[in-house]
Design a protein around this motif. Structure first.
Motif, mmCIF file in Angstrom:
data_model
loop_
_atom_site.group_PDB
_atom_site.id
_atom_site.type_symbol
_atom_site.label_atom_id
_atom_site.label_comp_id
_atom_site.label_asym_id
_atom_site.label_seq_id
_atom_site.Cartn_x
_atom_site.Cartn_y
_atom_site.Cartn_z
ATOM 1 N N LEU A 155 0.843 -1.204 0.000
ATOM 2 C CA LEU A 155 0.000 0.000 0.000
ATOM 3 C C LEU A 155 0.873 1.247 0.000
ATOM 4 C CD1 LEU A 155 -2.672 -0.950 2.688
ATOM 5 C CD2 LEU A 155 -2.982 -0.826 0.207
ATOM 6 N N HIS A 156 0.357 2.315 -0.622
ATOM 7 C CA HIS A 156 1.029 3.603 -0.604
ATOM 8 C C HIS A 156 0.970 4.153 0.821
ATOM 9 C CE1 HIS A 156 1.620 7.922 -1.384
ATOM 10 N NE2 HIS A 156 2.312 7.501 -2.436
ATOM 11 N N SER A 157 2.124 4.466 1.375
ATOM 12 C CA SER A 157 2.125 4.867 2.784
ATOM 13 C C SER A 157 1.559 6.271 2.969
ATOM 14 C CB SER A 157 3.532 4.763 3.377
ATOM 15 O OG SER A 157 4.325 5.867 3.003
ATOM 16 N N PHE B 70 -2.282 5.293 3.136
ATOM 17 C CA PHE B 70 -2.713 4.317 4.133
ATOM 18 C C PHE B 70 -1.806 4.233 5.361
ATOM 19 C CE2 PHE B 70 -4.434 2.951 0.033
ATOM 20 C CZ PHE B 70 -5.775 2.811 0.343
ATOM 21 N N GLY B 71 -0.622 4.841 5.245
ATOM 22 C CA GLY B 71 0.353 4.671 6.325
ATOM 23 C C GLY B 71 -0.116 5.268 7.632
ATOM 24 N N ASN C 294 1.067 -2.850 9.811
ATOM 25 C CA ASN C 294 2.198 -3.015 8.904
ATOM 26 C C ASN C 294 2.915 -4.335 9.247
ATOM 27 O OD1 ASN C 294 4.935 -2.977 8.001
ATOM 28 N ND2 ASN C 294 4.873 -0.757 7.801
ATOM 29 N N ALA D 249 5.713 -5.600 8.373
ATOM 30 C CA ALA D 249 7.152 -5.497 8.670
ATOM 31 C C ALA D 249 7.360 -4.944 10.079
ATOM 32 C CB ALA D 249 7.854 -4.612 7.639
ATOM 33 N N GLY E 217 8.888 -6.331 2.106
ATOM 34 C CA GLY E 217 8.740 -4.982 1.591
ATOM 35 C C GLY E 217 9.813 -4.635 0.583
ATOM 36 N N THR F 237 7.883 4.300 -0.476
ATOM 37 C CA THR F 237 7.129 4.534 0.751
ATOM 38 C C THR F 237 5.859 3.706 0.751
ATOM 39 O OG1 THR F 237 6.189 6.487 -0.290
ATOM 40 C CG2 THR F 237 8.118 6.805 1.092
ATOM 41 N N ILE F 238 6.060 2.434 1.107
ATOM 42 C CA ILE F 238 4.929 1.504 1.119
ATOM 43 C C ILE F 238 4.696 0.949 2.513
ATOM 44 C CG2 ILE F 238 5.176 0.776 -1.280
ATOM 45 C CD1 ILE F 238 6.680 -1.736 -0.159
ATOM 46 N N VAL F 239 3.475 0.468 2.691
ATOM 47 C CA VAL F 239 3.187 -0.485 3.755
ATOM 48 C C VAL F 239 3.272 -1.844 3.080
ATOM 49 C CG1 VAL F 239 1.489 -1.332 5.399
ATOM 50 C CG2 VAL F 239 1.639 1.120 4.923
ATOM 51 N N PRO F 240 4.285 -2.651 3.413
ATOM 52 C CA PRO F 240 4.446 -3.903 2.666
ATOM 53 C C PRO F 240 3.328 -4.900 2.967
ATOM 54 C CG PRO F 240 6.126 -3.711 4.375
ATOM 55 C CD PRO F 240 5.351 -2.437 4.400
ATOM 56 N N TRP G 24 -13.286 1.554 2.992
ATOM 57 C CA TRP G 24 -11.880 1.979 2.950
ATOM 58 C C TRP G 24 -10.955 0.791 3.170
ATOM 59 C CZ3 TRP G 24 -7.825 2.082 6.486
ATOM 60 C CH2 TRP G 24 -6.743 2.931 6.183
ATOM 61 N N VAL H 299 -4.525 9.162 8.779
ATOM 62 C CA VAL H 299 -3.854 9.273 7.474
ATOM 63 C C VAL H 299 -3.681 10.713 7.021
ATOM 64 C CG1 VAL H 299 -4.472 6.980 6.636
ATOM 65 C CG2 VAL H 299 -5.995 8.896 6.159
ATOM 66 N N GLU I 273 6.968 4.446 9.364
ATOM 67 C CA GLU I 273 6.518 3.237 8.672
ATOM 68 C C GLU I 273 7.731 2.435 8.242
ATOM 69 O OE1 GLU I 273 3.346 1.400 8.431
ATOM 70 O OE2 GLU I 273 2.704 3.447 7.963
ATOM 71 N N ASN J 74 9.142 0.344 5.608
ATOM 72 C CA ASN J 74 8.835 0.081 4.206
ATOM 73 C C ASN J 74 9.475 -1.202 3.696
ATOM 74 O OD1 ASN J 74 9.683 3.487 4.028
ATOM 75 N ND2 ASN J 74 7.564 2.738 4.034
ATOM 76 N N GLY J 75 10.542 -1.605 4.364
ATOM 77 C CA GLY J 75 11.223 -2.829 3.940
ATOM 78 C C GLY J 75 12.268 -3.197 4.962
ATOM 79 N N ARG K 60 6.038 10.002 7.698
ATOM 80 C CA ARG K 60 5.098 11.008 7.195
ATOM 81 C C ARG K 60 5.035 12.115 8.244
ATOM 82 N NH1 ARG K 60 3.821 10.429 1.748
ATOM 83 N NH2 ARG K 60 4.225 8.231 1.344
#
Lengths: 480, 480
Positions: A232-234, A237-238, A243, A245, A327, A335-338, B292, B313, B320, B322-323, B348
């Motif tokens: 997800l795009h952080s 949705f972040g 999350n 990870a 991720g 910048t994702i939520v894996p 959502w 959000v 977050e 991310n990886g 963020r």
């Protein structure tokens, strides 16, 4: 100084038993090394299918050697993999205890060959060392038993050992002994014994003889945490969805408390604590922590509070993160939520932790720990390896220690090993006490180029083996 | 119903202002859409070097269109990347405030073309929607300003807008605006303004008009923890040396406290808390959390305690993961203590958190957290993106809200956006208040195949734009 008696092994007369044994060993050391070199020349690499024939040849060589030693029963036991060699020599006294010697005749690969200063399968002696793949691990240590047995029989004049002696020398130890436990189970009647003598470990140092009294067990798994259906795009949705990870980080961080103890409830329930005597004996080993850290390439020691480094690696169970991933792991940022995260975790176990119970406790711990909205999977890699352990006050351990002390002429201390082999299966399946009688050194470069064994230690091993059977027979009769 | 007056834009006489604006827009909607379609037919994909010429053609098309609208100053500003278009129309009153409209004329790639039911650069109208790449993001929303301005001038009979009006329409927004901040800094004198109007966002829904009042900023980094010089065998060393993967897990787990708050000391120091009025207005948005979650593909909402999902959000800063990676990640198990572990972490940010300060706080936090024997590295990817934020009680925001409410005939609510664009640079570098006047919808499929814009919303946008300048002029004079 010596005279042959009958057709059996030569007997030394007119000297006390230990001197006779020593004399025999000194006299036959040359022949012994010649034979060992023949065996070492066979590249019995179990991991390499191209060497399958060599592993079989190695088994045949050993079988022939055991027959030559006098074993009335020698068999090659085929398995679904490489063959094991079995031999048996009954004691004259049917009430005598039964001892089983364990070792292996397969060897590690010898890569890279160019790193060897002599070819790995053209063994050479130099400066009191015998170089060659398998010299220490484990052909040298298997073979000292036949020299020792010959010496004992020669010194005592007996026609048979004072215990019923069995040997089981497997051919797949360097490949993880995949068929060993089934072999033990299928031959239980033949393998029945009171004590298992393992000659596949090391001593503390050439001038600090020691005996191993335990090996840690192992069970390891892969953990997966699954979250959203896709990354997800952080920005969108972040901070508002779980999350995986981050949850994995919390799960892994929660493996230990602030004292470095494993925080899985129930984990320590079955742990046999070190005794004061064991800790005192461990403490007398000349351990150089700085040198140990240099070997590890680590800048610090760390672990369970209240224990020394040796106690931590030998006698304390652990949870170790072996790997982790999830991720985005490429260059720059994403910048994702894996969608998921994964980890490999292994547990080193000590007696009497059962791998199966630890697996269950950990699964339950993960299930309790996973936050809402995430799904956890825990996959253990097989049933795990049991820890093995011998009480330093067990009559068999004391007997073996006396044999070692007679050979080395000095106090023998105790060690353990942090890793695991098939020994726990031996102890468990055969329901016998384990004793470790071995003379390898940590710098023998087993599994590395230029493996060697110290010739004088090998001969001390033979001497200890010569004393071992009468010590064990006496210990059993004393204990029984 | 209408009559031309002089050579300027046509003027509607005899009706009140709003009705005249509506009538003008209705009358010219067809021409407007025809022109927009011409522009949409130019594939100005800034990310694709093959379309460099199209991006330039798009800039030229817009410049020509702005000249036709009446802007006395229209320039194409070359950058190290794609060109921006600048236009200026001074107010008659030299005391009038200056407003700058921001938008972009480049578009996202249109891959995969076969997923479009009409070719992406052959725009078509169907069922009240205009389909084509850029229809919503952002050509449609740039162009409603010229229709709105024409309508306002026609309705008022004025020869110039009531504010000094500037437009800056960049050509690299879809490529991350790499040359935008330098462009702003190098043209500060030309771009000076009191308010920046951004028309590149969305409303809550077609029947729930809203204005964005903030965007989260961002800074992200890669963390590395280094331990032993190489992977170590966990049997020999496990439990007695620090494990970088376990330490990374603790570090990442320590990013949040048990309430889901970021646990980096000082992290919240500069956060502008939501006001009761903002929370009340957010709460009136018809938010369907189940829908959502379905969009997210997540099984649960989670985040900072005490805040709703929308607040989390839009208005709360986050950390977050991310990886993450390190150690053994292949099939089966490998019982090692890994030599290193790595993670990508993004933050963020919300007003008035400074990315540079957050970077410093986090570095210090990592340094404090890393256990003895491990070495930490933290590498941030660039300076980060500032959050942007407008006070809902600022005169400019209230003026824009009145313009939107006149156009939509209903109350306009407030939203924010969780992600970031070049808007914070505009606010920061130009030291101006941001207002967001936009009519896109979340289901416009920007960045996806079959992008569309609702034609009626586009015309409402033009109407809001028509009212905006006089509202802003009145707000400034009222406030000044």
């Amino acid at each position: 100084m010596s005279a042959e008696t009958g057709t059996g092994p030569r007997r030394h007369a007119g000297v006390d038993g230990d001197a006779a044994v020593r004399a025999y060993i000194a006299e036959h050391a040359g022949d012994f090394l010649t034979e060992l070199k023949q065996w070492l020349a066979i590249p019995s690499i179990s991991a390499d299918p191209a060497h399958r024939g060599d592993v079989a040849a190695s088994a045949r060589w050993l079988a022939e050697h055991l027959r030559g030693t006098g074993f009335p029963v020698v068999e090659i036991w085929e398995t679904a993999g490489a063959p094991a060699v079995y031999a048996e020599w009954p004691a004259a006294d049917p009430q005598a205890p039964t001892a089983l010697v364990y070792g292996h005749h397969d060897v590690q690969p010898a890569d890279p060959p160019e790193a060897w200063h002599h070819p790995p399968f053209e063994p050479v002696e130099r400066d009191g060392r015998l170089y060659g793949r398998g010299a220490s691990d484990d052909k040298g240590q298997v073979l000292f038993h036949t020299l020792g047995l010959r010496a004992a029989l020669a010194a005592s004049g007996a026609a048979a050992p004072p215990v019923t002696l069995k040997l089981l020398v497997e051919g797949e130890e360097e490949s993880g002994s995949p068929h060993f436990a089934p072999l033990l189970r299928s031959r239980l009647d033949r393998l029945a014994c009171d004590v298992v003598v393992v000659s596949d470990t090391t001593m503390w140092a050439a001038d600090v003889p020691s005996m191993c009294t335990g090996m840690r067990g192992l069970t390891d798994c892969e953990i997966s945490l699954y979250g959203p259906d896709g990354d997800l795009h952080s920005g969108s949705f972040g901070g508002a969805v779980p999350n995986p990870a981050a949850a994995m980080a919390r799960l892994l961080a929660g493996l230990h408390d602030d004292d470095g103890r494993v925080a899985v409830p129930g984990f320590y329930d079955d742990v046999v604590e070190l005794t004061g005597a064991e800790r005192e004996l461990f403490g007398r080993l000349p351990f150089d922590e700085d040198a140990w850290l240099a070997t590890a390439g680590s800048r610090a020691a760390a672990g369970e509070a209240g224990y020394t480094t040796l106690e931590r690696v030998w006698a304390r169970p652990t949870a170790e993160v072996n790997g982790v991933w999830g991720g985005y792991t490429g260059p720059g940022g994403k910048t994702i939520v894996p969608r998921s995260a994964h980890a490999k975790v292994s547990f080193r176990l000590v007696a009497h932790q059962e791998p199966g119970r630890i697996q269950r406790l950990f699964r339950e711990h993960v299930e309790r720990s996973v936050p809402p909205g995430l799904r956890a999977e825990v996959v253990f890699h097989g049933p795990g390896v049991r820890p093995c352990f011998s009480d330093i006050d067990a009559p068999e351990v004391r007997a073996a220690r006396r044999a070692m002390e007679r050979a080395f002429g000095t106090e023998v201390l105790f060690t353990r090993e942090g890793g695991s082999g098939p020994e726990a299966d031996l102890a468990e399946i055969l329901a016998a006490t384990l004793v470790f009688v071995a003379v390898g050194l940590d710098d023998d470069r087993i599994h590395a180029p230029n493996e060697k064994v110290e010739v004088d230690l090998l001969l001390k091993g033979a001497e200890a083996a010569a004393y071992l059977w009468s010590e064990l027979a006496g210990a059993r009769s004393g204990a029984g």
